[in-house]
Each structure stands twice: as structure tokens, then as C-alpha cells.
Enzyme design. Structure first.
Site, PDB file in Angstrom:
ATOM      1  N   ARG A  22       4.921   2.248   4.037  1.00  0.00           N
ATOM      2  CA  ARG A  22       5.916   2.427   4.095  1.00  0.00           C
ATOM      3  C   ARG A  22       6.857   1.543   3.779  1.00  0.00           C
ATOM      4  O   ARG A  22       7.611   0.709   3.014  1.00  0.00           O
ATOM      5  CB  ARG A  22       6.527   3.236   5.470  1.00  0.00           C
ATOM      6  CG  ARG A  22       6.071   4.372   5.207  1.00  0.00           C
ATOM      7  CD  ARG A  22       5.955   5.347   7.016  1.00  0.00           C
ATOM      8  NE  ARG A  22       5.742   4.936   7.582  1.00  0.00           N
ATOM      9  CZ  ARG A  22       5.867   4.406   8.814  1.00  0.00           C
ATOM     10  NH1 ARG A  22       7.116   4.706   9.092  1.00  0.00           N
ATOM     11  NH2 ARG A  22       5.672   3.941   9.341  1.00  0.00           N
ATOM     12  N   ASN A  40       6.632   9.244   6.988  1.00  0.00           N
ATOM     13  CA  ASN A  40       5.423   9.543   6.590  1.00  0.00           C
ATOM     14  C   ASN A  40       5.802  11.146   7.356  1.00  0.00           C
ATOM     15  O   ASN A  40       6.694  11.516   7.614  1.00  0.00           O
ATOM     16  CB  ASN A  40       4.480   9.142   8.268  1.00  0.00           C
ATOM     17  CG  ASN A  40       4.000   7.326   8.129  1.00  0.00           C
ATOM     18  OD1 ASN A  40       4.130   7.486   7.111  1.00  0.00           O
ATOM     19  ND2 ASN A  40       3.697   7.010   9.055  1.00  0.00           N
TER      20      ASN A  40
END
Length: 92
Positions: A22, A40
Site C-alpha cells: 500500500r 487491505n
């Protein structure tokens, strides 16, 4: 909005959590001047939405298929979505 602007919604599967996926996505998106977010999912995937100039968004999509060095990407889904005005690129 210009015709060259687009948005994408992707789900990335594989070894993509716990490998800076990320944060690396945010870094690449910022370098490309894109907005959106990465987060997530409970099932181990990473969900990404990104908005910007079509060519730059597709560059990010290409990068998502590799990810950072420690990631092992198995698949990336791609859905083109309507443009949304979002400030910056966030990791959620």
C-alpha cells in the site's frame, strides 16, 4: 473533467499484505500525480482506487501487477469507474 481523465478500481491478490504494497502504491501514485487510496481487505487482497490522466492511471495499473520487491502478485482485477475528485492518495 477532461476526456483524458479516468478512474480505476482494482483488487490485487497474492502476497500483497505486510510487504509495503500500500505504501509503495501511494509513492508511485504520488509520482504519477494521481489521487485515490489503497487499503487491505480482510481476505488478504489489497483494494486500490486511482484517478487521474488516463496514461498515468494505466502506468499505475501496470505497476500494480508487479508491486514492490517483496510482493508476489498473482492477479489484478481492473474496473474502469467514473471520475471522482479526491484530494491526494491515501493509505487506509
Amino acid at each position: 473533467m477532461q476526456d483524458s481523465q479516468m478512474g480505476i478500481h482494482c483488487f490485487v491478490s497474492g502476497k500483497v499484505q505486510g510487504v509495503w504494497y500500500r505504501a509503495s502504491t501511494r509513492e508511485v501514485a504520488n509520482q504519477l500525480g494521481l489521487t485515490g487510496w489503497a487499503r487491505n481487505c480482510a481476505d488478504g487482497r489489497v483494494e486500490v482506487m486511482a484517478f487521474g490522466e488516463r496514461a498515468k492511471v494505466m502506468q499505475l495499473y501496470d505497476w500494480l501487477q508487479e508491486g514492490p520487491r517483496r510482493a508476489k502478485v498473482l492477479a489484478v482485477s481492473l474496473e474502469e469507474i467514473a471520475w471522482q475528485e479526491i484530494a491526494g492518495f491515501k493509505v487506509e
